[in-house]
Design an enzyme around this catalytic site. Structure first.
Site, PDB file in Angstrom:
ATOM      1  N   HIS A  87      14.115   7.847 -37.646  1.00 53.44           N
ATOM      2  CA  HIS A  87      13.323   6.899 -36.849  1.00 53.44           C
ATOM      3  C   HIS A  87      11.875   7.358 -36.920  1.00 53.44           C
ATOM      4  CE1 HIS A  87      13.311   4.055 -33.178  1.00 53.44           C
ATOM      5  NE2 HIS A  87      12.053   4.324 -33.466  1.00 53.44           N
ATOM      6  N   GLU A 110      15.164   0.296 -25.042  1.00 56.15           N
ATOM      7  CA  GLU A 110      14.086   1.267 -24.825  1.00 56.15           C
ATOM      8  C   GLU A 110      13.300   0.897 -23.561  1.00 56.15           C
ATOM      9  OE1 GLU A 110      10.155   3.067 -27.167  1.00 56.15           O
ATOM     10  OE2 GLU A 110      11.142   1.265 -27.929  1.00 56.15           O
TER      11      GLU A 110
END
Length: 345
Positions: free
Chosen positions: A14, A198
């Site tokens: 990521h 998130e």
């Protein structure tokens, strides 16, 4: 533990290309384009990177993104990302590229392809880092950006392309909106890697799994609010890419003690340690490993398990996965040898 973490061969799954840019790189680009609103002074840039919340982070990220206007800029970013990753002994990184942004800056698809190819070859030759590409849809830009991303994947996807991603704002951007685009990407043989949970709740993660058939979840910090979701992630072996410093710097998680990574690990969720935007968040992968080791109380075996999880969840070639896994096992044996010889244990 610090020495063990530093010695482990790692993956970073990521890692955004723009967010990987070091402060020096951003300052150089800002001085080339002083009219773009990005500070050209180091101290002022540090203040610029003091994110109030996630929308402000996206605003700053977009401003830095606008500094990248040529194929040479792209290649330099790739090489810089590989150099910095190599300092944490990263041997495979999957870099997320927002192709649509570069098209808007005037970089042609063929030139983007060539720049990424050049950067990938230099990363391997100069830094020993192998790269894969994830091309993400910036969700807040809607279907036109998604269409442009898919067109690029059909006609100009560079070697090493492994997945279609979805990033950017979550609030007001339903994951299901892009279901057709992810279906098209799967038809091209690509994986589905989706930012979810998130800045929103578990429902966004569920949508990523059900509507976009996500193979990996980016962040997913809200998953622990839903025990059924956690069970699903465990039973279906869906990896979650965890970026602790990112979550703190964007105020997605209020403080270090509140971070859910220890709960995810305790539940048996596959956690992949990642940096997200290390240049913007002043971090590296070794630091992210240390943070998680402290939060979850991991021993040598625990951090080696983190490294193995990253390798297993990656889309690296099988031969590289085997090599990295073998090296991790060797490091674990050597690191634990003094414990095995200690008669008090």
């Amino acid at each position: 533990m610090t020495d063990v973490i530093a010695s482990l061969p790692k993956t970073d799954l990521h890692l955004h290309l723009i967010g990987s840019a070091s402060v020096d790189t951003v300052l150089e680009l800002a001085k080339r384009h002083p009219d773009r609103g990005v500070p050209t002074d180091r101290e002022a840039l540090a203040d610029f990177y003091a994110f109030r919340d996630f929308p402000h982070f996206i605003e700053v990220y977009t401003a830095v993104d606008a500094l990248v206007t040529t194929a040479d800029d792209i290649a330099a970013l790739v090489i810089g990302a590989a150099r910095d990753a190599a300092a944490s002994n990263v041997r495979w990184a999957e870099i997320t590229v927002t192709a649509n942004t570069h098209f808007m800056a005037g970089i042609a698809p063929a030139d983007l392809h060539a720049a990424l190819t050049q950067g990938r070859e230099a990363a391997r030759a100069d830094h020993g880092v192998e790269l894969g590409w994830i091309f993400d849809i910036p969700g807040e830009r809607g279907l036109p950006a998604a269409d442009a991303t898919l067109d690029f994947l059909r006609t100009h996807a560079p070697e090493g392309t492994v997945a279609l991603g979805l990033a950017g704002m979550e609030d007001g951007v339903p994951r299901a909106r892009f279901a057709d685009h992810f279906a098209q990407a799967r038809a091209l043989g690509l994986k589905s890697v989706v930012h979810a949970g998130e800045t929103t709740g578990p429902d966004t993660v569920w949508s990523a799994l059900r509507d976009l058939e996500a193979d990996r979840i980016g962040h997913g910090t809200s998953a622990t609010r839903d025990p059924e979701l956690v069970t699903h992630l465990v039973e279906h072996a869906v990896p979650v890419e965890v970026c602790v410093s990112s979550n703190l710097r964007t105020n997605s998680v209020s403080d270090l003690a509140s971070h859910p990574v220890a709960a995810l690990l305790a539940a048996g969720v596959t956690v992949c340690v990642a940096t997200d935007d290390p240049g913007m968040f002043d971090t590296d992968l070794d630091r992210e490993y240390r943070l998680i080791a402290d939060l979850a109380g991991l021993d040598v075996a625990g951090v080696c398990d983190l490294a193995r999880a990253g390798v297993a969840a990656s889309y690296a070639p099988d031969s590289l996965k085997k090599d990295l896994t073998d090296r991790i096992a060797d490091i674990q044996v050597r690191a634990q040898a003094p414990l095995l010889l200690d008669p008090t244990n």
